[in-house]
Enzyme design. Sequence first.
Site, PDB file in Angstrom:
ATOM      1  CE  LYS A 128      15.612 -38.928  49.233  1.00 32.06           C
ATOM      2  NZ  LYS A 128      15.756 -38.872  47.793  1.00 32.06           N
ATOM      3  CD  GLU A 184      10.464 -38.766  43.797  1.00 29.35           C
ATOM      4  OE1 GLU A 184       9.975 -37.763  44.369  1.00 29.35           O
ATOM      5  OE2 GLU A 184      11.668 -38.879  43.511  1.00 29.35           O
TER       6      GLU A 184
END
Length: 754
Positions: A128, A184
Amino acid sequence: MAEETPVEELSAEEAAAELARLAAEIARADRAYHLEDAPEISDAEYDRLKRRNAEIEARFPDLKRADSPGERVGARPSETFAKVRHAVRMLSLENAFERAEVAEFDARIRRYLNLGAEAPLNFTAEPKIDGLSLSIRYEGGRLVQAATRGDGAEGEDVTRNVRTIGEIPGRLEGAPDILEVRGEVYMGHDDFAALNARQEAAGAKRFANPRNAAAGSLRQLDPEVTRARPLRFFAYGWGALSAPLGDTQMAALERLGALGFPVNPLTRLCDGLDEMLAHYAQIEQQRATLGYDIDGVVYKVNDLGLQERLGYRSTTPRWALAHKFPAELAWTLLEAIDIQVGRTGALSPVARLTPVTVGGVVVSNATLHNEDYIAGRDSKGDPIRGGKDIRVGDWVQVYRAGDVIPKVADVDLSRRPDDATPYEFPKTCPACGSDAIREEGDSVRRCTGGLICPAQAIEKLKHFVSRGAFDIEGLGAKQVEQFYLLSWIREPADIFTLRDRDAAGEKALLEPDEVLDRLEGEESGEARARLAAALGLETFERDSVAERFAERSRTPLARHLGWGEKSAANLFEAIDERRSIPLERLIFALGIRHVGETAAQLLARHYGTWENFIAAMEPAAAEEGSAWNDLLSIDGVGPVLARSLVKSLTQPAERASVDRLAACLTVEEAEPPATSDSPVAGKTVVFTGTLEKMTRAEAKARAESLGAKVSGSVSPKTDLLVAGPGAGSKAKKAAELGVETIDEDGWLKLIGAG
Ligand code: IVH
């Protein structure tokens, strides 16, 4: 291409000629681009021209042309970013910290899909990334738009900035005609350190961590600044698509990789819980040497067909989980405990700490939850932290997990000063002096001042103008506070009468002299400084402020705030844009306890119009009868929410304030559910007996997503009973009432899934 003369060697004459040539060339490229023709030059070439133009202008500022490409509309950096509505909402992830929660995630999915414990169920596991999410839209293989997540429904248009990020392709070969890539944006550790060194050398502010640096760099009004910041990107998903990328998460990621997007190399396919946890442990071990920040591991159901069946809750997918790394800890000194008063009157203790770095972020405030927490008790009165209380002067442990608010977790009694005294939680509101009481069963002490409490009023106003609510451009939390302090806005309705009161001149709520008196009368230095700041003043001198107020050329509001007329006009315009507002936003904006965005939407859909909604409150207040039952019949509305709603909207002063507001607005009727053309939209459906093709939970979620209301019992209001084998009393009752009854196959056929 002919060799270019270095900018330092250009004569003024040559520079002027080149600026003219560049202006023409860039204008042509802009036209080609904006008319959506195939552009004549590549993005890289376009950017090179812009850069050269800027460099020459920097060396010869006097030669800058009136039609300079750096200044032109369309190319000119705008004051704010345009809003972009996401074609597919950008959601967030459910978090887990413990292994048991990961096991529960796996078990829950199995239950939902009716898979046995041994049935194969694969997940992808990938880091993540601790950056900010971005959605990049390609049409016909060309990058046409890039947007930040924003509130999930609407983000900011950062297309021009994203074009400067080298790792994001401007063109794709062989991609679906429409492709929204999601991933991201982040900054690596080395680049972050180098950027901060440059910032420091230039006397500019340092960034607290790579995430903030990445966000600050992406949200630059001038794309040339973004270009100079080394932003990077990992793709992990997608939004709108004209053709699928694959059958599985893994295949889709591989496809994105083949199209030229960086995909995290630590992504693995895991067969079951043990492999997921093993991969988590491995990633955690590598964390420190990756060169970029990650804050956990994301698991996703690999089979995209199953992902689709699992679907979404209101803000998170059922098929994914973020398994976060353990929180970061640090010890520091508790300097003071302040009490903040929230919009519903809750008194929240805040720890003021000697600043300390916790996991790369400097923390100087942390929450202390409530008075029991400080005293060392939980809500049932049982000891926490071994019953240790927390005192000003103590050394405390600060805990920070991801982006949540830091907490004070523990206290070191061996370092407690001898004179430290137990903290006494205030029994009156620090903002208005009203009694602060704790109701039976409530862990929180609340100010009873209601609308007279300035802290509650300001917090209510802040909520009112927040994103999911009225979201008025130019009227953010800081501005409403200013307007409140100057008495221009005391309640939401005042926002909408601002223009008229300003135009009427002398009708301001507070006259200039009163403002000055108040400023002088303010005893607390902090309050005085805030009031002065609200007036746009660094320091307060009565004479100069009086002079500004006396000036005749501006309206009172502009004079008060030290604004130009133009700023005031822009604000009025932004306010006017919100005079018409969707019902759910209005309900949410009222800031009623327990009524969040989801509840507001449920209420809006149920009542349809403001008139229906508000008319139901008075009769529902008795907590019996049809209005009350009707309110409770909404799936997702329980007695706690209902009571809070009715209480606040039948309380005379609050209700009067709401009525004043509603009188200024046109409330748009709630949109019927998006799937209103489905055959079950608006119908009340009951499931009974055994379902064989899907679980009860899946059937219910599916029916609701098609606009049906799912109820647990058969009544005259039931439209349809879906009865599987073993159906008993409900089927009998349905027969008695003449309710249409079908079996599971009939149901699947009805909803087009058979
Ligand atoms: S999947 C539908 N995968 O985490 C959910 N998110 O806390 C889509 N993030 O908003 C998100 N790395 O900005 C996904 N490998 C990853 C991620 C990731 C970072 C961010 C993302 C999201 C946030 C949720």
